[in-house]
Design an enzyme around this catalytic site. Structure first.
Site, short mmCIF file in Angstrom:
data_model
loop_
_atom_site.label_atom_id
_atom_site.label_comp_id
_atom_site.label_asym_id
_atom_site.label_seq_id
_atom_site.Cartn_x
_atom_site.Cartn_y
_atom_site.Cartn_z
N ILE A 113 55.27 24.35 -16.95
CA ILE A 113 54.49 25.29 -16.15
C ILE A 113 55.01 25.33 -14.72
O ILE A 113 55.15 26.41 -14.13
CB ILE A 113 53.00 24.91 -16.19
CG1 ILE A 113 52.46 25.09 -17.62
CG2 ILE A 113 52.19 25.78 -15.22
CD1 ILE A 113 51.05 24.57 -17.81
N ARG A 157 57.43 13.00 -10.82
CA ARG A 157 57.61 11.56 -11.06
C ARG A 157 59.09 11.22 -11.18
O ARG A 157 59.55 10.20 -10.67
CB ARG A 157 56.87 11.15 -12.34
CG ARG A 157 56.90 9.65 -12.62
CD ARG A 157 56.05 9.33 -13.83
NE ARG A 157 56.45 10.07 -15.01
CZ ARG A 157 55.91 9.92 -16.20
NH1 ARG A 157 54.93 9.07 -16.38
NH2 ARG A 157 56.33 10.63 -17.23
N ARG A 209 44.39 19.85 -13.89
CA ARG A 209 43.17 19.13 -14.24
C ARG A 209 42.40 18.86 -12.96
O ARG A 209 42.96 18.49 -11.93
CB ARG A 209 43.48 17.82 -14.97
CG ARG A 209 43.97 18.00 -16.40
CD ARG A 209 42.86 18.55 -17.30
NE ARG A 209 43.28 18.70 -18.70
CZ ARG A 209 43.71 19.84 -19.22
NH1 ARG A 209 43.80 20.92 -18.46
NH2 ARG A 209 44.06 19.89 -20.49
N GLU A 263 33.85 19.24 -14.55
CA GLU A 263 33.76 20.50 -15.29
C GLU A 263 32.64 20.43 -16.34
O GLU A 263 32.50 19.41 -17.02
CB GLU A 263 35.11 20.77 -15.96
CG GLU A 263 35.30 22.21 -16.37
CD GLU A 263 36.76 22.57 -16.60
OE1 GLU A 263 37.04 23.19 -17.63
OE2 GLU A 263 37.61 22.24 -15.75
N HIS A 304 38.23 28.21 -15.69
CA HIS A 304 39.19 27.57 -16.60
C HIS A 304 39.78 28.59 -17.58
O HIS A 304 39.64 28.47 -18.80
CB HIS A 304 38.53 26.42 -17.37
CG HIS A 304 39.54 25.43 -17.88
ND1 HIS A 304 39.25 24.10 -18.07
CD2 HIS A 304 40.84 25.56 -18.25
CE1 HIS A 304 40.31 23.46 -18.53
NE2 HIS A 304 41.30 24.34 -18.64
N ILE A 305 40.50 29.57 -17.04
CA ILE A 305 41.05 30.65 -17.85
C ILE A 305 42.58 30.66 -17.83
O ILE A 305 43.20 31.68 -18.14
CB ILE A 305 40.51 32.02 -17.39
CG1 ILE A 305 40.75 32.24 -15.88
CG2 ILE A 305 39.04 32.16 -17.73
CD1 ILE A 305 40.40 33.64 -15.40
N GLY A 306 43.19 29.52 -17.49
CA GLY A 306 44.65 29.47 -17.41
C GLY A 306 45.35 29.94 -18.66
O GLY A 306 46.35 30.64 -18.61
#
Length: 333
Positions: free
Chosen positions: A160, A180, A242, A271, A289-291
């Site tokens: 993403i 990371r 998140r 959430e 939360h509509i990703g």
């Protein structure tokens, strides 16, 4: 395993996916589209061969311990698996799979929409129009910030993050990232992305921050009060990953005090309830939360679930298996 495995699904899925499940399996589907309680999860997982949860289901070690020896697969409907105790499942010989890749483009689209809407105060303007506050154009009305020429800092350069980077260049943003591990040079060069080993230094150098890393113990409240203070008063932050990665109370305070200019959120720490203070802030965009909420994405997610179940039924390796940190995948898996 019996010829038609019992597959228990925790939430409503697209009709075509549920129809296929009825054709292929002994499918136990729910008429309700609400989260199951811990007791309901334990009851459901105790009598099936395959369990299909979603991001709203907290599949703890306690829930997994309630599974019978028949359970062979937890086929998650979604890419993230932080709501599943993967280590507990692995210890019990239960395979866990997810649905990676198919929601990348849709989530990147929504992230870019938030990145564009925040500096131009688009949602705030819509609210003002509906409230009858627009009295006509003036030279100083609803001033925002230009996107072109700004620096975008991406936290988490996975699928993403990389899709967002490609979109960002089309709008004239320079791309910076913290990850990371540094991505291969070929990917970095193709994205014209600058790597920052130190997150704090990147936050102080960019104008817009996009949170796209997974939720782990190490990333819990990765963006806290101290790191929000590193960002400039004209900076923005977007989170489509998140909710618990950002300290939401600290974010609300920073927005209220003008430490940062705005925030666009699609996920929340508690959430489905955002921090109460966020509702009163005109510089916060709150999406539900509509990703990955497109017909195409949800259909493809369901097809991934079906593929993983069929692979398990045919005694093949599941293509989207998720392993706990440090675990090794044997050739027989």
């Amino acid at each position: 395993m019996q010829k038609r495995p019992i597959v228990h699904v925790t939430r409503r899925l697209p009709n075509s996916i549920e129809d296929r499940m009825r054709d292929l399996f002994e499918a136990r589907l729910r008429a309700e589209d609400t989260p199951m309680s811990a007791a309901e999860l334990k009851s459901a997982i105790s009598d099936c061969d395959v369990f299909v949860p979603t991001v709203t289901d907290n599949i703890t070690k306690d829930v997994i311990e309630a599974a019978s020896s028949r359970l062979k697969l937890i086929a998650n409907f979604g890419a993230g698996t932080n709501h599943i105790d993967v280590a507990a499942a692995y210890a019990k010989g239960i395979t866990v799979t997810n649905t990676p890749g198919v929601l990348t483009e849709d989530t990147a689209d929504l992230t870019m929409a938030l990145i564009l809407a925040l500096p131009r105060r688009l949602v705030e303007g819509d609210r003002r129009m509906r409230a009858g506050e627009f009295k006509g154009w003036t030279p100083t009305h609803m001033l925002g910030h230009r996107v072109r020429g700004k620096a975008l800092g991406i936290i988490g350069m996975g699928r993403i993050g990389q899709a967002i980077a490609r979109r960002a260049h089309a709008f004239g943003l320079s791309v910076h990232y913290h990850n990371r591990h540094r991505v291969p040079k070929g990917i970095e060069d193709s994205l014209c992305a600058k790597y920052w080993d130190d997150l704090d230094s990147m936050l102080a150098a960019v104008d817009i921050v996009s949170v796209n890393c997974p939720s782990t113990p190490d990333t819990h409240h990765l963006i806290d009060e101290d790191r929000l203070k590193l960002m400039g008063a004209d900076s923005y932050i977007v989170n489509t990953s998140r909710g618990e990665i950002i300290d939401e109370a600290a974010l609300a305070e920073a927005l209220s005090n003008g430490l940062i200019a705005g925030a666009g959120l699609d996920v929340y720490e508690d959430e489905p309830a955002p921090h109460p203070s966020l509702f009163d802030l005109p510089n916060a965009i709150l999406a539900p939360h509509i990703g990955s909420a497109t017909f195409e994405s949800r259909q493809e997610m369901g097809e991934k679930v079906l593929i993983n179940i069929r692979a398990m039924m045919d005694h093949h390796a599941c293509p989207d298996r998720v392993l706990p940190p440090g675990a090794r995948l044997s050739l027989a898996s």
